[in-house]
Design an enzyme around this catalytic site. Sequence first.
Site, PDB file in Angstrom:
ATOM      1  N   TYR A 115     -18.135  -1.858  -7.793  1.00  0.00           N
ATOM      2  CA  TYR A 115     -17.000  -0.974  -7.991  1.00  0.00           C
ATOM      3  C   TYR A 115     -17.061  -0.324  -9.375  1.00  0.00           C
ATOM      4  O   TYR A 115     -16.731  -0.930 -10.391  1.00  0.00           O
ATOM      5  CB  TYR A 115     -15.680  -1.732  -7.829  1.00  0.00           C
ATOM      6  CG  TYR A 115     -15.485  -2.395  -6.486  1.00  0.00           C
ATOM      7  CD1 TYR A 115     -16.179  -1.967  -5.358  1.00  0.00           C
ATOM      8  CD2 TYR A 115     -14.601  -3.460  -6.346  1.00  0.00           C
ATOM      9  CE1 TYR A 115     -16.002  -2.580  -4.134  1.00  0.00           C
ATOM     10  CE2 TYR A 115     -14.414  -4.079  -5.118  1.00  0.00           C
ATOM     11  CZ  TYR A 115     -15.123  -3.641  -4.016  1.00  0.00           C
ATOM     12  OH  TYR A 115     -14.939  -4.257  -2.794  1.00  0.00           O
ATOM     13  N   HIS A 143     -21.918  -9.525  -0.895  1.00  0.00           N
ATOM     14  CA  HIS A 143     -21.412  -8.182  -0.659  1.00  0.00           C
ATOM     15  C   HIS A 143     -22.377  -7.365   0.203  1.00  0.00           C
ATOM     16  O   HIS A 143     -23.536  -7.148  -0.169  1.00  0.00           O
ATOM     17  CB  HIS A 143     -21.220  -7.483  -2.011  1.00  0.00           C
ATOM     18  CG  HIS A 143     -20.259  -6.339  -1.978  1.00  0.00           C
ATOM     19  ND1 HIS A 143     -19.998  -5.542  -3.074  1.00  0.00           N
ATOM     20  CD2 HIS A 143     -19.472  -5.852  -0.986  1.00  0.00           C
ATOM     21  CE1 HIS A 143     -19.094  -4.627  -2.767  1.00  0.00           C
ATOM     22  NE2 HIS A 143     -18.778  -4.787  -1.495  1.00  0.00           N
TER      23      HIS A 143
END
Length: 307
Positions: free
Chosen positions: A41, A124
């Site tokens: 992010y 992830h």
Amino acid sequence: MILGCASMGGLYRPITEEEAHAALHTAWELGVRSFDTAPHYGAGQSEEYLGAFLRTKAREEFTLSTKVGRLLYDDPAAKDGAAGFFGAPRRSRRLDYSAAGVRRSLDESLERLGLDRVDVLLVHDPEDHMPQALGEAGPALTALRDEGLLSGWGVGTNYADVAERFVREAGADTVLIAGRYSLLDRRAEAGLLAACAEHGVDVLAAGVLNSGLLVDPQPGAPFNYAPAPEWIVEAAQRMAAACERHGVSLRAAALQFPSRHSAVTEVVTGAGRVDSIRDTVAQLAAEVPAELWAELDELVPDQGRLP
């Protein structure tokens, strides 16, 4: 509620540290104590902004998850807007699901966060790297948990079948499933959620607004990060009309829907601005009558056609 912090990394538009801290302060004042971030992010910016805020709070007052699978390196040539994040540091990402990569990722995340520990680590987006993710990342995370360095570990993905493999084959404690258990998209229910209930695995439901379609279902609205086909928009519009008849917003129903399943322990919301966080908390507190749930269940579109 878990506050997902992709927006703190500049998802879709830049965000200053002051704007991020205002949003985080609002969430904290409204009672939010769980936060989820990732190196991905904003190439670490989300972790940096979130960590700076959380360092002003007592560590025992909040829970925090971040992710492994992407290592960062400084890259002056990195382009703004990479992977949809704007205004982020000039860093690039390298996929790495190895055991050594897990340890390095954790160390580097703790450095960016400025904290001595995280509570949960999630693998992830491992769908294209399953042999290494299951064979190396999973055991490395189990070892970190067994050493007492984590309270648990799991997987964060948009693919229900991928998450189910981590539950059945790797001993994950937690699953963060994005977009696959919502008012519109219930593909996680029969396989993944059943497996999690069987094995006592916590389910964190994310992406419950389906990229925005369940906020304002107009032509061109996104579903699964792309413009929604007309028939899906129409299905969402029928749900919105049902909600309106009952005096409930579509957002309230969409945000509250996942918690109807016993395996779902928390809903991850991506609200990243002060107003959207206030609205999210209000929608989660709104009363949704049983009659509306029954009506919405009758309006679920054909799951086999979903992209």
